[in-house]
Design a protein around this motif. Structure first.
Motif, PDB file in Angstrom:
ATOM      1  N   TYR A   9       0.814  -1.208   0.000  1.00 14.58           N
ATOM      2  CA  TYR A   9       0.000   0.000   0.000  1.00 14.58           C
ATOM      3  C   TYR A   9       0.852   1.265   0.000  1.00 14.58           C
ATOM      4  O   TYR A   9       2.004   1.260   0.406  1.00 14.58           O
ATOM      5  CB  TYR A   9      -0.953   0.004   1.202  1.00 14.58           C
ATOM      6  CG  TYR A   9      -0.281   0.205   2.534  1.00 14.58           C
ATOM      7  CD1 TYR A   9      -0.050   1.486   3.028  1.00 14.58           C
ATOM      8  CD2 TYR A   9       0.141  -0.871   3.305  1.00 14.58           C
ATOM      9  CE1 TYR A   9       0.566   1.679   4.262  1.00 14.58           C
ATOM     10  CE2 TYR A   9       0.760  -0.689   4.521  1.00 14.58           C
ATOM     11  CZ  TYR A   9       0.968   0.584   4.987  1.00 14.58           C
ATOM     12  OH  TYR A   9       1.600   0.776   6.204  1.00 14.58           O
ATOM     13  N   ARG A  10       0.210   2.339  -0.459  1.00 12.44           N
ATOM     14  CA  ARG A  10       0.803   3.670  -0.415  1.00 12.44           C
ATOM     15  C   ARG A  10      -0.285   4.629   0.046  1.00 12.44           C
ATOM     16  O   ARG A  10      -1.365   4.692  -0.554  1.00 12.44           O
ATOM     17  CB  ARG A  10       1.311   4.068  -1.788  1.00 12.44           C
ATOM     18  CG  ARG A  10       2.030   5.413  -1.797  1.00 12.44           C
ATOM     19  CD  ARG A  10       2.605   5.680  -3.151  1.00 12.44           C
ATOM     20  NE  ARG A  10       1.585   5.413  -4.154  1.00 12.44           N
ATOM     21  CZ  ARG A  10       1.400   6.121  -5.244  1.00 12.44           C
ATOM     22  NH1 ARG A  10       2.187   7.109  -5.537  1.00 12.44           N
ATOM     23  NH2 ARG A  10       0.434   5.835  -6.095  1.00 12.44           N
ATOM     24  N   ILE A  11      -0.023   5.353   1.104  1.00  9.82           N
ATOM     25  CA  ILE A  11      -0.981   6.328   1.626  1.00  9.82           C
ATOM     26  C   ILE A  11      -0.958   7.559   0.722  1.00  9.82           C
ATOM     27  O   ILE A  11       0.096   8.147   0.501  1.00  9.82           O
ATOM     28  CB  ILE A  11      -0.644   6.714   3.077  1.00  9.82           C
ATOM     29  CG1 ILE A  11      -0.735   5.487   3.992  1.00  9.82           C
ATOM     30  CG2 ILE A  11      -1.570   7.828   3.564  1.00  9.82           C
ATOM     31  CD1 ILE A  11      -0.199   5.710   5.401  1.00  9.82           C
ATOM     32  N   LEU A  53      -5.869   5.333   0.123  1.00 11.11           N
ATOM     33  CA  LEU A  53      -4.659   4.634  -0.291  1.00 11.11           C
ATOM     34  C   LEU A  53      -4.775   4.043  -1.684  1.00 11.11           C
ATOM     35  O   LEU A  53      -5.871   3.823  -2.182  1.00 11.11           O
ATOM     36  CB  LEU A  53      -4.399   3.450   0.661  1.00 11.11           C
ATOM     37  CG  LEU A  53      -4.411   3.727   2.138  1.00 11.11           C
ATOM     38  CD1 LEU A  53      -5.728   3.369   2.744  1.00 11.11           C
ATOM     39  CD2 LEU A  53      -3.308   2.950   2.786  1.00 11.11           C
TER      40      LEU A  53
END
Length: 116
Positions: A62-64, A79
């Protein structure tokens, strides 16, 4: 705020990586609204059932993208998540989560996935 979100999401990722649906479900409130890619469910049993049905080897990265502190006890996270599989192409989705501070700590109260 990001530390709280990252801590919970790292535990979520670890539970999925280990294919441990009960551990993943424990990160959600008892009345969490959960919308994966199947019809929605409510509560920890629905979360555990959803992740139990997922294939072994599923792993999220994941990437916020955005966070908002909506109140002292509410954090919104948005996200981008890549779900990788052992036998099919990566699935990239958007994920919105709402974390609520409870007596048990910070838990996911709402989880909403949408395909890109």
């Amino acid at each position: 705020m990001n530390n709280v979100l990252t801590t919970v999401l790292d535990q979520w990722k670890s539970g999925i990586d280990d294919h441990d649906p009960s551990r993943v479900a424990a990160l959600f409130t008892k009345d969490a609204v959960f919308q994966g890619l199947h019809p929605y469910g409510v509560g920890r049993d629905a979360v555990a059932e959803y992740y139990d049905s997922q294939p072994l080897g599923l792993s999220p990265r994941y990437r916020i993208l955005e966070t908002r502190e909506l109140a002292d006890d509410l954090i919104l996270g948005y996200l981008r998540v890549d779900f990788t599989f052992t036998d099919r192409p990566t699935l990239t989705v958007n994920l919105g989560v709402l974390l609520r501070r409870t007596d048990e700590g910070w838990l996911i109260a709402h989880y909403q996935v949408s395909r890109l």
